[in-house]
Design an enzyme around this catalytic site. Sequence first.
Site, mmCIF file in Angstrom:
data_model
loop_
_atom_site.group_PDB
_atom_site.id
_atom_site.type_symbol
_atom_site.label_atom_id
_atom_site.label_comp_id
_atom_site.label_asym_id
_atom_site.label_seq_id
_atom_site.Cartn_x
_atom_site.Cartn_y
_atom_site.Cartn_z
ATOM 1 N N CYS A 23 -5.845 -22.792 72.043
ATOM 2 C CA CYS A 23 -4.942 -21.795 71.921
ATOM 3 C C CYS A 23 -4.710 -21.480 70.588
ATOM 4 O O CYS A 23 -4.088 -22.355 69.936
ATOM 5 C CB CYS A 23 -3.764 -22.271 72.851
ATOM 6 N N CYS A 50 -0.324 -14.998 70.002
ATOM 7 C CA CYS A 50 -0.073 -13.927 71.254
ATOM 8 C C CYS A 50 1.239 -13.876 71.638
ATOM 9 O O CYS A 50 1.808 -12.778 72.070
ATOM 10 C CB CYS A 50 -1.156 -14.170 72.257
ATOM 11 N N THR A 60 4.767 -22.688 72.797
ATOM 12 C CA THR A 60 3.476 -22.230 71.740
ATOM 13 C C THR A 60 3.714 -22.081 70.541
ATOM 14 O O THR A 60 4.135 -21.066 70.445
ATOM 15 C CB THR A 60 2.539 -21.539 72.904
ATOM 16 N N GLU A 116 2.370 -27.128 71.438
ATOM 17 C CA GLU A 116 3.861 -27.010 72.029
ATOM 18 C C GLU A 116 4.919 -27.845 71.757
ATOM 19 O O GLU A 116 4.723 -28.831 71.347
ATOM 20 C CB GLU A 116 3.663 -27.160 73.622
ATOM 21 N N HIS A 125 1.789 -11.261 78.766
ATOM 22 C CA HIS A 125 1.019 -12.683 78.751
ATOM 23 C C HIS A 125 0.167 -12.868 79.462
ATOM 24 O O HIS A 125 -0.908 -13.558 79.324
ATOM 25 C CB HIS A 125 2.304 -13.838 78.137
ATOM 26 N N TYR A 139 -4.217 -13.723 79.184
ATOM 27 C CA TYR A 139 -5.131 -14.853 79.595
ATOM 28 C C TYR A 139 -6.511 -14.393 80.011
ATOM 29 O O TYR A 139 -7.287 -15.049 80.158
ATOM 30 C CB TYR A 139 -4.385 -15.695 80.657
ATOM 31 N N CYS A 168 -8.000 -14.923 76.055
ATOM 32 C CA CYS A 168 -8.243 -15.851 75.443
ATOM 33 C C CYS A 168 -9.069 -17.110 76.126
ATOM 34 O O CYS A 168 -9.735 -17.809 75.789
ATOM 35 C CB CYS A 168 -6.864 -16.655 75.021
ATOM 36 N N GLU A 219 -2.491 -25.235 80.936
ATOM 37 C CA GLU A 219 -1.978 -23.970 80.639
ATOM 38 C C GLU A 219 -2.347 -22.855 81.426
ATOM 39 O O GLU A 219 -1.591 -21.898 81.588
ATOM 40 C CB GLU A 219 -1.989 -23.665 79.080
HETATM 41 FE FE1 SF4 Z 1 -2.241 -19.237 73.514
HETATM 42 FE FE2 SF4 Z 1 -3.689 -17.596 75.030
HETATM 43 FE FE3 SF4 Z 1 -1.160 -17.626 75.214
HETATM 44 FE FE4 SF4 Z 1 -2.691 -16.846 73.086
HETATM 45 S S1 SF4 Z 1 -2.586 -16.002 75.332
HETATM 46 S S2 SF4 Z 1 -0.822 -17.973 72.915
HETATM 47 S S3 SF4 Z 1 -4.353 -18.044 73.037
HETATM 48 S S4 SF4 Z 1 -2.349 -19.294 75.666
HETATM 49 FE FE FE Z 2 0.122 -19.724 76.887
#
Ligand code: SF4
Ligand code: FE
Length: 492
Positions: free
Chosen positions: A100, A104, A191, A258, A293, A297, A300, A456
């Site tokens: 991660c 983001c 995060t 985190e 968000h 996902y 990422c 996560e």
């Molecule tokens: Fe982390 Fe994925 Fe959230 Fe970006 S979108 S902060 S990589 S979990």
């Molecule tokens: Fe996340």
Amino acid sequence: MSLMTGAEYIESLRKLNTRVYMFGEKIENWVDHPVIRPSINCVAMTYELAQNPEYADLMTAKSSITGKTVNRFTHLHQSTDDLIKKVKMQRLLGQKTASCFQRCVGMDAFNAVYSTTYEIDEKYGTEYNGRFLKFLEMVQEEDLVVDGAMTDPKGDRAKAPHEQADPDLYVHIVERREDGIIVCGAKAHQTGSINSHWHIIMPTIAMREADADYAVSFACPSDAEGLFMIYGRQSCDTRKLEEGADVDLGNKQFGGQEALVVFDHVFIPNEYIFMAGEYDFAGMMVERFAGYHRQSYGGCKVGVGDVVIGAAAVAAEYNGAEKASAVKDKLIEMTHLNETLYCCGIACSSQGQQTKAGNYQIDLLLANVCKQNVTRFPYEIVRLAEDIAGGLMVTMPSEKDFNSATVAGRNGETIGEICNKYFAGRPEVSTEDRMRILRFLENICLGASAVGYRTESLHGAGSPQAQRIMIGRQGNIQGKKELAKRIAGIEK
Ligand code: SF4
Ligand code: FE
């Protein structure tokens, strides 16, 4: 200044006085701490790739505020094309870090706060949107990392914020002053919070009038007076503290992060306040941030999935099993699942729409479907990776054993020689490389990186039930009933 290098970003963190605690103690030099540093390297990659002309189209964008080139992580999406590029950028970063990369949450907060403040101002004549834009211009200009902080500890889930036995279980305003507000409370499992220059705080649930003091959004520097963080530990994290640790770390270079972020009477000046009591807009901010968000996902986790699939294929090869049809079929299944997630990320982006404020919002239903799939498929991908890797992934001796000169055998063989003899795979592959790929899989399936890829995937951007509520709301069952009735010849 615009577009920092990765090294400049790391140096910029040293100038902050962020208060960090870990294992019960204050960490003075947290930038070089072996447990924390991999997570900093991961954020640094968002800067490094932006410097690379090969990735300029994905990693950078033209600012809608100044017209200058900025890192896409600080950008307000101006089109569905921007939304699609965001997902592609996240996949790329997942591929480069297998972790991660944390930045983001800030990008998703910028876009949600921008459009929500516009609508608050429209209704109440407030000045939040202009303040926010000024703040964002500074973020773009200085190329900062900002933690988008939403999740409160929440205490008794059956009770509203104002009903909690301890009022600090949700971030709230404790004092309103002429020049700003004073806030108390905390945001949990944040995060990248330690690696961020600033924080943007948002409410975590829709609220009613009695919760007006909890309907609060603002920006504050990570080293603000009264703000501190307690580091979240990860499975096998103390391996990073072992002397000379390398192979056993799996992913030595990168990791996620985190922390619990505590606000102990933090003063927020007016210019950084973006909501202070407009409880009827708390739900909108939550829904928009969560929507972005959940889209994220679909990028990422897919990038990390690419690396998991690759690692499983390498492990099979090192075992001499890559031609087995069962192995090939498992890799196909993993690829199918992973690309399905990507389809969802791209789909909710391509169906995005312009908000009243002018930036683009993803399709909420499709983004929630995306994240709901993410709560399941990485688990199956990991199961198949573990299946291909074999049990050695979790039963192998430590790298210290592999390197040990202690004599154990009758003919003077060392522990290291014995380990290398019995854990060899194909003769042309070194035992060390076999260990490396298995430890990497261990790290991502159930070690420190499993936080980012597995749990996560379940709870990040909202737990599965949160998406099901949104899917229920957005799914238009009534419309579907009418479709069926019409074709079936039912008149009412
Ligand atoms: Fe982390 Fe994925 Fe959230 Fe970006 S979108 S902060 S990589 S979990
Ligand atoms: Fe996340």
